[in-house]
Design a protein around this motif. Structure first.
Motif, PDB file in Angstrom:
ATOM      1  N   ALA A 138      -4.661  -8.979   1.385  1.00 54.33           N
ATOM      2  CA  ALA A 138      -3.543  -9.405   0.916  1.00 54.33           C
ATOM      3  C   ALA A 138      -4.142 -11.122   1.847  1.00 54.33           C
ATOM      4  N   ASP A 139      -2.535 -10.665   2.634  1.00 53.84           N
ATOM      5  CA  ASP A 139      -2.383 -11.739   3.657  1.00 53.84           C
ATOM      6  C   ASP A 139      -3.561 -12.439   4.161  1.00 53.84           C
ATOM      7  N   LEU A 177      -6.655 -17.553   3.933  1.00 53.96           N
ATOM      8  CA  LEU A 177      -8.598 -18.271   4.406  1.00 53.96           C
ATOM      9  C   LEU A 177      -7.929 -19.221   2.826  1.00 53.96           C
ATOM     10  N   LEU A 178      -7.561 -18.599   2.038  1.00 52.40           N
ATOM     11  CA  LEU A 178      -7.157 -19.734   0.878  1.00 52.40           C
ATOM     12  C   LEU A 178      -6.378 -20.948   1.281  1.00 52.40           C
ATOM     13  N   GLU A 179      -5.238 -20.422   1.710  1.00 55.25           N
ATOM     14  CA  GLU A 179      -4.432 -21.522   2.459  1.00 55.25           C
ATOM     15  C   GLU A 179      -5.294 -22.529   2.916  1.00 55.25           C
ATOM     16  N   PHE A 180      -5.807 -22.260   4.265  1.00 57.54           N
ATOM     17  CA  PHE A 180      -6.089 -23.124   5.208  1.00 57.54           C
ATOM     18  C   PHE A 180      -7.128 -23.720   4.937  1.00 57.54           C
ATOM     19  N   GLU A 198      -9.397  -0.498  -1.107  1.00 54.97           N
ATOM     20  CA  GLU A 198      -8.241  -0.160  -1.535  1.00 54.97           C
ATOM     21  C   GLU A 198      -7.548  -0.721  -3.039  1.00 54.97           C
ATOM     22  N   ALA A 199      -8.817  -1.397  -3.738  1.00 52.88           N
ATOM     23  CA  ALA A 199      -8.503  -1.122  -4.749  1.00 52.88           C
ATOM     24  C   ALA A 199      -9.366  -0.022  -5.668  1.00 52.88           C
ATOM     25  N   ALA A 247     -11.487 -12.000  -9.247  1.00 51.17           N
ATOM     26  CA  ALA A 247     -12.175 -11.097  -8.465  1.00 51.17           C
ATOM     27  C   ALA A 247     -11.183 -10.404  -8.296  1.00 51.17           C
ATOM     28  N   PHE A 248     -10.785 -10.157  -7.390  1.00 48.71           N
ATOM     29  CA  PHE A 248      -9.613  -9.310  -6.474  1.00 48.71           C
ATOM     30  C   PHE A 248      -8.004  -9.533  -7.065  1.00 48.71           C
ATOM     31  N   PRO A 249      -7.357  -8.663  -8.011  1.00 45.35           N
ATOM     32  CA  PRO A 249      -5.938  -8.809  -9.404  1.00 45.35           C
ATOM     33  C   PRO A 249      -5.568  -8.635  -8.547  1.00 45.35           C
ATOM     34  N   GLN A 250      -5.125  -7.407  -7.847  1.00 50.10           N
ATOM     35  CA  GLN A 250      -3.990  -6.940  -6.885  1.00 50.10           C
ATOM     36  C   GLN A 250      -3.657  -7.109  -5.716  1.00 50.10           C
ATOM     37  N   HIS A 251      -4.899  -7.883  -5.177  1.00 47.21           N
ATOM     38  CA  HIS A 251      -4.513  -9.020  -4.352  1.00 47.21           C
ATOM     39  C   HIS A 251      -4.233 -10.731  -3.324  1.00 47.21           C
ATOM     40  N   ILE A 252      -4.935 -10.934  -5.174  1.00 45.67           N
ATOM     41  CA  ILE A 252      -4.201 -12.640  -5.603  1.00 45.67           C
ATOM     42  C   ILE A 252      -3.958 -12.211  -6.510  1.00 45.67           C
ATOM     43  N   SER A 253      -2.743 -13.158  -6.932  1.00 43.57           N
ATOM     44  CA  SER A 253      -1.746 -13.653  -8.063  1.00 43.57           C
ATOM     45  C   SER A 253      -2.306 -14.571  -8.202  1.00 43.57           C
ATOM     46  N   LEU A 254      -2.262 -15.082 -10.211  1.00 40.82           N
ATOM     47  CA  LEU A 254      -2.606 -16.510 -10.284  1.00 40.82           C
ATOM     48  C   LEU A 254      -1.925 -17.287  -9.931  1.00 40.82           C
ATOM     49  N   ASP A 255      -0.798 -17.590 -10.344  1.00 41.51           N
ATOM     50  CA  ASP A 255       0.158 -18.501 -10.230  1.00 41.51           C
ATOM     51  C   ASP A 255       1.067 -18.733  -8.825  1.00 41.51           C
ATOM     52  N   GLN A 256       1.106 -19.371  -8.535  1.00 40.50           N
ATOM     53  CA  GLN A 256       1.313 -20.281  -6.612  1.00 40.50           C
ATOM     54  C   GLN A 256       0.338 -20.127  -6.412  1.00 40.50           C
TER      55      GLN A 256
END
Lengths: 212, 212
Positions: free
Chosen positions: B92-93, B98-101, B154-155, B203-212
């Motif tokens: 998840a991290d 990756l997204l932030e980068f 993992e999911a 695609a990965f609801p358990q790893h990435i949340s929508l908000d923030q």
DNA sequence: GCAATAAATGAATGACCATTCATTCATGGG
DNA sequence: CCCATGAATGAATGGTCATTCATTTATTGC
């Protein structure tokens, strides 16, 4: 001196000649890149003489602009035919038609896409290019967002953001086109299509199915 | 004659000069487009004399190639730092990083993206450009697909296609960059970021949340 | 200091290319 | 059949630009 096709010089009305030249320009940009096109290449590709392009277009710059406009408008027309058709299609049908259109041979033809991305690559430094590219796009954005909103309404979804989904779809298709165009071995067209379909199916499960 | 910065001519070792010139080339491509860069513009932008670029790069073509390579490798390094770090991050991290980068200021800087898309626009007609662009990309494709596969495992998701999701993410980010670069009013960077986040969250609801 | 070395300069060169225009040649009205 | 019209040609022109290289200037070892 006596080339078969050349015996009939003159013959052709202005509009036909212009389109001939634009088509030749499309092929030249695809083959040599925007920075590699010369008037001699274009007119040669069209099987005509050097001076002809300036005769009909006044300058190289104008020829390039009209070429961009030609490709852009062709796409916009096909897209609008789907989005504006209020006679037939249901929301689901329109969405499916949009997807099919975006990956139809007429749209994904290498030469046309190559022209499109060649100009986009220079769009930042050429306001005129940017204006031509953006003009139709802004309209299409709204139409697609409206279509998506209708789908969300029909599905009773009150949380999803139609405008965000629309930007995402448009960007995804651009990116898929670009990746498939640059290296079709890394992203085959079939896979690009499935990726776009997956995006829509995931956002609108009641309107678009995953398979086929 | 006595410009402040010019009093110390020579002074600088080869590598520093080369990077100066590459940075100047980046700014020139962003400002004038790939077909608008001239040796005079580049060396002028760097505050040096005409001949200097040929002295260090042998030819204009080589200078452009090294510029593309510079931009490409900088991105690949940042991305690999995340994807390869086996010390810390959870799945998840890594995904979040990756997204932030991909939407960090260093990556979305206008000049660099402009260079990237300028070369991509010519990539089809220039095998060398294509090779440089594709080289790192193929590796990244696999790494991202592997990361996504781990997340699916993992999911407990056994249906989704990690490779397809990876191509989709990569294409989506390319498309979002391009749209924001060409017309940030139509697609603000914030919205582009939210769109990419939404893709991952969906695609990965358990790893990435929508908000923030 | 003083060569010897290497970096940097920018005027000169030559290649390429958009644009022009005098000439050639189909076409259609008289 | 012949001239007037204007489309089409392509050699010639001039401008732009990458590249070269003789000269200038900083640096380093002695």
């Amino acid at each position: 001196m006596t080339r078969t096709a050349k015996n009939t010089r003159r013959a052709l009305p202005k509009e036909v000649r212009k389109e001939q030249l634009i088509q030749a320009t499309v092929r030249c940009i695809a083959k040599h890149g925007l920075s590699g096109v010369t008037m001699a290449l274009v007119t040669g590709e069209a099987g005509l003489s050097m001076g002809i392009a300036n005769l009909h277009f006044k300058s190289k710059d104008k020829l390039l602009l009209e070429t961009l406009q030609f490709v852009t408008e062709e796409y916009a027309q096909g897209q609008n035919a789907i989005l504006d058709s209020d006679t037939v299609a249901s929301t689901a049908d329109k969405m499916a038609a949009l997807l099919e259109f975006d990956f139809s041979p007429g749209v994904t033809e290498k030469n046309k896409l190559a022209v499109w991305f060649a100009f986009l690559g220079e769009a930042r430094s050429r306001p005129t290019y940017r204006r031509i590219c953006s003009r139709q796009d802004a309209k299409a954005d709204e139409k697609i967002a409206a279509l998506f909103q209708r789908a969300l309404d029909e599905a009773g979804d009150k949380k999803a953001d139609a405008a965000l989904l629309a930007s995402g779809y448009i960007a995804l298709v651009d990116g898929l086109w670009l990746n498939s165009l640059v290296d079709p071995r890394r992203l085959p067209w079939k896979k690009a299509y499935r990726s776009a379909r997956h995006y829509l199916a995931s956002a609108f499960p009641q309107h678009i199915s995953l398979d086929q």
